[in-house]
Enzyme design. Structure first.
Site, PDB file in Angstrom:
ATOM      1  N   TYR A 334       2.099 -11.344   1.715  1.00 41.48           N
ATOM      2  CA  TYR A 334       1.982 -10.279   0.695  1.00 41.48           C
ATOM      3  C   TYR A 334       0.572 -10.314   0.108  1.00 41.48           C
ATOM      4  O   TYR A 334       0.140 -11.324  -0.434  1.00 41.48           O
ATOM      5  CB  TYR A 334       3.024 -10.519  -0.390  1.00 41.48           C
ATOM      6  N   CYS A 335      -0.158  -9.195   0.213  1.00 41.97           N
ATOM      7  CA  CYS A 335      -1.495  -9.055  -0.373  1.00 41.97           C
ATOM      8  C   CYS A 335      -2.402 -10.176   0.132  1.00 41.97           C
ATOM      9  O   CYS A 335      -2.604 -10.318   1.337  1.00 41.97           O
ATOM     10  CB  CYS A 335      -1.392  -9.016  -1.901  1.00 41.97           C
ATOM     11  N   LEU A 336      -2.966 -11.018  -0.751  1.00 42.46           N
ATOM     12  CA  LEU A 336      -3.825 -12.099  -0.294  1.00 42.46           C
ATOM     13  C   LEU A 336      -3.048 -13.142   0.501  1.00 42.46           C
ATOM     14  O   LEU A 336      -3.636 -13.878   1.298  1.00 42.46           O
ATOM     15  CB  LEU A 336      -4.529 -12.752  -1.481  1.00 42.46           C
TER      16      LEU A 336
END
Length: 600
Positions: A334-336
């Site tokens: 998720y994301c980073l």
């Protein structure tokens, strides 16, 4: 008027005892804050600096504007014409005639929803006057020629911050809804609002105001939020690994690992039972593991991106293999967390290790050429200033990062709560997502500096050999693992056009899906809600606009599309697994102790 009729402005009965207690609370809080301020003395006074380069950017803008007096004259003429048109429209409306508005707020702008902004002559004039001024100021400063790209973006962003701060909805005398409430409550809303303000100041570090967005007392981790049943089966310095208890008799043989971003806590994926992605994935027959990152302090200042690879994603894969006996995992980032997943895939590709069967990227950037509005906060001057702060403390304070993200949507995440809490005198409403949003985490100095410089500033992750991790120069273009990218069309943190560019770097089969809404709401979108919809296409053309033009819009949640895709990589059906193994017995119940570490 009969005795049973009431005037609209009739004031409710005053609870004298309650008001007396409220005044006492205000006096006590005010006294405590004043004492703290006096104790700090000169340390409490702000120092004047321009470490973010804001003043320099605006001086450059004004210099370019003054060099073109004809443009200034043209802008002034357009402004005068709009205000003349507003005067004419207002006079016609005052005389009872219909007249088209000169300026109207965007349909998504919730600041002017109250009927008086449209129906009351005075407030309609105030609203339009503000919108005209805002439009001309933004166009004037945001369109200055001769500025470098970074300076132009900085001027544009902070001009919008200034405009949003001065909206008439943010002030008592120019907000009709607040005025009505003040009259109807006999001013009790303002007294309650003052108490709320003092309460927030009391909670804030260093006297800096942190506006409460939700009732922080309404949620208890492990009880009514982050409550999916599971066990912590492993932990080291930087993470705990949670394995969730099965909810089906049979499960896919290939386990599922979720890597959240280390800048947030993992339970965004496990809020409540009806919107928990974790619980939903378990119900689909997956053996789910989740990384729960530590909330680091100065002792972990040295932890680097290498450590998050070796002690994070790679360590989790080792533990999962021991517990399940499976050499491969399906992995979500998720994301980073997705950026770390991409780096892990590239590292494994160089090592010729096939440990990840499929990779799913939630709103993830791999190519950082166009990082969206976060780019405003990331240049050499600001990164250097941030590194000096982190050298002193050993970490980046989570509240600083949270403020940055809130500024990207200031009207929704700052000013709406200022009005509600302090002017309307309302208590914050219990909202699980906003509770999570306020539960910020720190970041180790070495890790934060590395990814700001190498990913955001230099965009080295997309370049073969541009980044070396754990002694290995990595290359994401060597990754052949099947991948699923879910991005969201209104994402202001990871713009979907940028995540699309990253998806095209991988060499394996890629399915790119575009969901509705934004960075959080578009991901936490359970099928039962039946919201937003999503776009799909089997092609991956060079330009994102071409992809969208050829994509087909689907109703409902993308979760069901992903479930069908990942099931194809799930392997055979086997008996459900209980958390832990002989080597890795359960250490404690989920959600674990790391996620409970809060910033005071």
């Amino acid at each position: 008027m009969t005795s049973k009729q009431k005037t609209p402005a009739e004031t409710p009965p005053l609870d004298a005892a309650a008001m007396a207690q409220l005044y006492a609370d205000i006096a006590a809080k005010s006294s405590a804050l004043l004492s703290q301020y006096m104790a700090r003395g000169s340390e409490g006074l702000p120092t004047v600096n321009d470490e973010m380069g804001i003043a320099k950017a605006f001086f450059s803008a004004w210099q370019q504007m003054l060099a073109d007096p004809l443009r200034i004259a043209g802008m002034q003429m357009k402004l005068w014409q709009d205000y003349t048109a507003l005067w004419q429209q207002s006079m016609l409306k005052m005389l009872g005639q219909d007249a088209a508005s000169v300026a109207q707020p965007d349909k998504s702008d919730r600041r002017f929803r109250h009927e008086d902004w449209e129906n009351n002559f005075l407030f309609d004039y105030v609203k339009q006057s503000y919108l005209i001024a805002a439009r001309h100021l933004h166009q004037s400063l945001g369109g200055v020629a001769g500025l470098d790209e970074q300076t132009a973006k900085k001027v544009d962003f902070y001009t919008r911050q200034y405009i949003d701060a001065l909206a008439p909805s943010n002030f008592l005398l120019t907000n009709p809804e607040v005025l009505r409430e003040t009259v109807n409550s006999g001013g009790q809303n303002l007294v309650k609002g003052l108490n709320n303000l003092l309460e927030d100041l009391t909670r804030s570090d260093g006297g800096q105001l942190r506006v409460r967005m939700t009732d922080t007392e309404a949620f208890r981790l492990g009880e009514n939020i982050g409550a999916s049943k599971g066990k912590v089966v492993f932990q080291n310095d930087i993470m705990q690994l949670i394995q969730y208890a099965p909810l089906t008799d049979k499960v896919h043989a290939t386990p599922l690992l979720i890597i959240p971003p280390w800048i947030n806590k993992y339970y965004i994926l496990d809020l409540r039972e009806n919107n928990s992605f974790v619980r939903w994935a378990v119900e689909q027959g997956h053996t789910v593991f989740v990384v729960s990152w530590v909330n680091p302090d100065a002792k972990l200042a040295h932890k680097s991106f290498d450590d998050y690879l070796t002690e994070g994603s790679l360590a989790a894969l080792d533990v999962i293999e021991n517990i399940t006996g499976e050499k491969q995992c399906n992995v979500i980032g998720y994301c980073l967390g997705g950026t770390l997943l991409a780096a892990t895939l590239a590292w494994l590709a160089v090592k010729k290790q096939h440990r990840i069967r499929s990779a799913t990227f939630f709103v993830t950037m791999i190519d950082f050429e166009r990082p969206g509005e976060l780019e405003v906060f990331i240049d050499e001057q600001q990164v250097s200033a941030l590194e000096k702060k982190m050298e002193q403390r050993g970490y980046l304070e989570g509240s600083e990062m949270a403020t940055t993200f809130n500024m990207l949507r200031a009207n929704d995440l700052i000013w709406s709560f200022v009005v509600s809490n302090y002017l309307m005198g309302k208590d914050p409403f219990p909202f699980d997502l906003l509770y999570w949003n306020g539960d910020s985490t720190r970041m180790p100095a070495a890790m934060h500096s590395f990814y700001l410089r190498n990913l955001y500033l230099k965009n080295l992750l997309r370049k073969p050999g541009g980044v070396t991790l754990a002694g290995v120069p990595i290359d994401v273009s060597r990754v052949q693992t099947p991948a699923y990218f879910i991005s969201t069309i209104e994402d202001h943190i990871a713009p979907w056009q940028s995540t699309y560019a990253g998806a095209r770097l991988l060499q394996g089969p890629v399915r790119f899906v575009l969901g509705g809404s934004g960075h959080i709401a578009g991901i936490i979108n359970p099928p039962a809600a039946n919201k937003y919809g999503y776009w799909t296409s089997d092609k991956l053309p060079a330009k994102p606009a071409d992809w969208l033009a050829g994509a087909k819009q689907q109703p409902g949640s993308w979760w069901t599309d992903w479930a069908q895709w990942v099931a194809g990589h799930g392997g055979e059906q086997i008996a459900a697994r209980k958390p832990g193994s002989k080597k890795y017995p359960a250490l404690e119940d989920a959600p674990g102790s790391y996620v409970r570490q809060r910033i005071a």
